[in-house]
Scaffold this motif. Structure first.
Motif, PDB file in Angstrom:
ATOM      1  N   ASN A   4       0.821  -1.211   0.000  1.00  0.00           N
ATOM      2  CA  ASN A   4       0.000   0.000   0.000  1.00  0.00           C
ATOM      3  C   ASN A   4       0.853   1.258   0.000  1.00  0.00           C
ATOM      4  N   ALA A   5       1.909   1.258   0.801  1.00  0.00           N
ATOM      5  CA  ALA A   5       2.806   2.423   0.846  1.00  0.00           C
ATOM      6  C   ALA A   5       3.494   2.613  -0.500  1.00  0.00           C
TER       7      ALA A   5
ATOM      8  N   SER B  13       1.965   9.122  -6.197  1.00  0.00           N
ATOM      9  CA  SER B  13       2.520  10.452  -5.944  1.00  0.00           C
ATOM     10  C   SER B  13       3.593  10.798  -6.974  1.00  0.00           C
ATOM     11  N   LEU B  14       4.471   9.852  -7.267  1.00  0.00           N
ATOM     12  CA  LEU B  14       5.535  10.092  -8.252  1.00  0.00           C
ATOM     13  C   LEU B  14       4.965  10.263  -9.659  1.00  0.00           C
ATOM     14  N   GLU B  15       3.916   9.511  -9.981  1.00  0.00           N
ATOM     15  CA  GLU B  15       3.284   9.673 -11.292  1.00  0.00           C
ATOM     16  C   GLU B  15       2.678  11.073 -11.422  1.00  0.00           C
ATOM     17  N   LYS B  16       2.073  11.553 -10.339  1.00  0.00           N
ATOM     18  CA  LYS B  16       1.501  12.895 -10.344  1.00  0.00           C
ATOM     19  C   LYS B  16       2.606  13.944 -10.511  1.00  0.00           C
TER      20      LYS B  16
END
Length: 170
Positions: A79-80, A87-90
């Motif tokens: 999950n983490a 987050s990195l894709e964003k």
């Protein structure tokens, strides 16, 4: 469907789940055997004493708790990792947008610069070279383009200078 997606995402997580399910199935079978009359309590038909069966049951229960703890840690890690990936894709998408905007701005700034330079040089009058007493040949200056009249004058001067040198040598 969701569990299938998890299996494909993390094969070790799927293995933990399979092992946990197998341990639960074995435990349920042992509990049934102990609960049934003549099943495992007496020591007659099963061949194993009740103490051996209890020890085995405790061992299986301990393994089951260990598997569940491992499964919980694996799920938390997964999950983490998934949250970090999102987050990195964003962040990557935002960086691509910024780069695209900067590229667009650079393109237009380059166009505007080229147009301004072209306009400046197109509107500049062509200058005739002024006579120079310092001995510098204007044709050796960078970016100098003599007009037809100036070129003819410079070649006539060069021819006259050459003739003078030849006469001095004689």
């Amino acid at each position: 469907d969701n569990s299938r997606r998890r299996e494909m995402a993390d094969p070790s997580l799927a293995a933990f789940e399979r092992r946990a399910a197998e341990a639960e199935r074995r435990l349920a079978a042992l509990e049934l055997k102990l609960a049934s009359p003549g099943g495992g309590g007496g020591g007659g038909s099963g061949g194993a004493s009740g103490g051996d069966l209890r020890a085995y049951q405790k061992k299986v229960v301990a393994m089951l708790y260990d598997l569940r703890a491992d499964l919980g840690r694996a799920r938390a890690t997964t999950n983490a990792t998934e949250r970090r990936c999102r987050s990195l894709e964003k962040d990557l998408e935002e960086a691509r947008d910024v780069i695209q905007r900067k590229d667009y701005r650079i393109l237009h700034l380059c166009r505007a610069y080229r147009e301004a330079v072209k306009e400046k040089w197109d509107n500049m009058p062509e200058l005739e070279p002024e006579p120079s007493n310092d001995g510098v040949d204007p044709a050796t200056l960078p970016g100098y383009k003599p007009s037809a009249a100036a070129a003819a004058l410079m070649s006539a001067e060069a021819a006259a200078a050459k003739e003078e040198e030849e006469e001095e040598e004689r």
